[in-house]
Design a protein around this motif. Structure first.
Motif, mmCIF file in Angstrom:
data_model
loop_
_atom_site.group_PDB
_atom_site.id
_atom_site.type_symbol
_atom_site.label_atom_id
_atom_site.label_comp_id
_atom_site.label_asym_id
_atom_site.label_seq_id
_atom_site.Cartn_x
_atom_site.Cartn_y
_atom_site.Cartn_z
ATOM 1 N N ARG A 138 -15.522 -39.422 -45.225
ATOM 2 C CA ARG A 138 -14.151 -38.935 -45.019
ATOM 3 C C ARG A 138 -14.066 -37.493 -45.511
ATOM 4 O O ARG A 138 -14.414 -37.199 -46.653
ATOM 5 C CB ARG A 138 -13.169 -39.796 -45.798
ATOM 6 N N ALA A 139 -13.575 -36.595 -44.648
ATOM 7 C CA ALA A 139 -13.407 -35.194 -45.029
ATOM 8 C C ALA A 139 -12.165 -35.058 -45.908
ATOM 9 O O ALA A 139 -11.058 -35.406 -45.497
ATOM 10 C CB ALA A 139 -13.270 -34.317 -43.792
ATOM 11 N N MET A 140 -12.385 -34.568 -47.130
ATOM 12 C CA MET A 140 -11.287 -34.364 -48.070
ATOM 13 C C MET A 140 -11.460 -33.002 -48.725
ATOM 14 O O MET A 140 -12.513 -32.370 -48.608
ATOM 15 C CB MET A 140 -11.262 -35.475 -49.125
ATOM 16 N N SER A 141 -10.417 -32.552 -49.410
ATOM 17 C CA SER A 141 -10.516 -31.321 -50.176
ATOM 18 C C SER A 141 -9.710 -31.466 -51.448
ATOM 19 O O SER A 141 -8.816 -32.304 -51.550
ATOM 20 C CB SER A 141 -10.034 -30.116 -49.361
ATOM 21 N N VAL A 142 -10.069 -30.653 -52.428
ATOM 22 C CA VAL A 142 -9.389 -30.633 -53.712
ATOM 23 C C VAL A 142 -9.056 -29.192 -54.038
ATOM 24 O O VAL A 142 -9.855 -28.281 -53.778
ATOM 25 C CB VAL A 142 -10.285 -31.239 -54.825
ATOM 26 N N ARG A 143 -7.862 -28.978 -54.571
ATOM 27 C CA ARG A 143 -7.438 -27.641 -55.004
ATOM 28 C C ARG A 143 -6.917 -27.737 -56.427
ATOM 29 O O ARG A 143 -6.304 -28.734 -56.804
ATOM 30 C CB ARG A 143 -6.325 -27.105 -54.116
ATOM 31 N N ARG A 144 -7.131 -26.680 -57.199
ATOM 32 C CA ARG A 144 -6.588 -26.592 -58.556
ATOM 33 C C ARG A 144 -5.316 -25.771 -58.456
ATOM 34 O O ARG A 144 -5.356 -24.595 -58.083
ATOM 35 C CB ARG A 144 -7.598 -25.894 -59.461
ATOM 36 N N VAL A 145 -4.166 -26.367 -58.723
ATOM 37 C CA VAL A 145 -2.871 -25.696 -58.602
ATOM 38 C C VAL A 145 -2.059 -25.961 -59.868
ATOM 39 O O VAL A 145 -1.797 -27.115 -60.202
ATOM 40 C CB VAL A 145 -2.088 -26.190 -57.358
ATOM 41 N N GLY A 146 -1.664 -24.896 -60.532
ATOM 42 C CA GLY A 146 -0.819 -25.036 -61.709
ATOM 43 C C GLY A 146 -1.413 -25.922 -62.786
ATOM 44 O O GLY A 146 -0.691 -26.682 -63.429
ATOM 45 N N GLY A 147 -2.721 -25.886 -62.981
ATOM 46 C CA GLY A 147 -3.361 -26.688 -64.019
ATOM 47 C C GLY A 147 -3.637 -28.119 -63.635
ATOM 48 O O GLY A 147 -4.098 -28.901 -64.456
ATOM 49 N N GLU A 148 -3.364 -28.501 -62.376
ATOM 50 C CA GLU A 148 -3.650 -29.867 -61.935
ATOM 51 C C GLU A 148 -4.506 -29.840 -60.675
ATOM 52 O O GLU A 148 -4.545 -28.853 -59.949
ATOM 53 C CB GLU A 148 -2.363 -30.647 -61.671
#
Length: 91
Positions: A29-39
């Motif tokens: 499964r194609a997924m992505s993760v981003r770091r935004v505002g410390g989370e």
């Protein structure tokens, strides 16, 4: 001085990675993760380039980028197959 700046005024790794997209193959499964505002924020990626946030999974903010595959493996292990046996960071 910014909370993210070091004493020699260089950007820290935390600030540098803010909003950077980390593409991950989660058992096919194609997924992505981003770091935004410390989370960390997790997204499902489509083949057309659209993404939808996954609100059901909360990634602990103290995890490092290197720890993401192990965490997602624990969450999504039931999707493992012979063809897609692991979680892999693609970029």
């Amino acid at each position: 001085m910014s909370a993210y700046a070091s004493s020699d005024n260089k950007r820290s790794n935390w600030e540098h990675k803010e909003h950077e997209v980390i593409r991950i193959n989660v058992f096919g499964r194609a997924m992505s993760v981003r770091r935004v505002g410390g989370e960390w924020q997790l997204f499902n990626e489509s083949q057309t380039g659209m993404c939808a946030r996954v609100y059901d999974v909360v990634i602990p903010p103290e995890l490092t980028e290197d720890e993401l595959p192990g965490f997602l493996d624990d969450i999504y292990h039931e999707h493992a197959s012979e063809r897609h046996p692991s979680v892999v960071i693609e970029s």
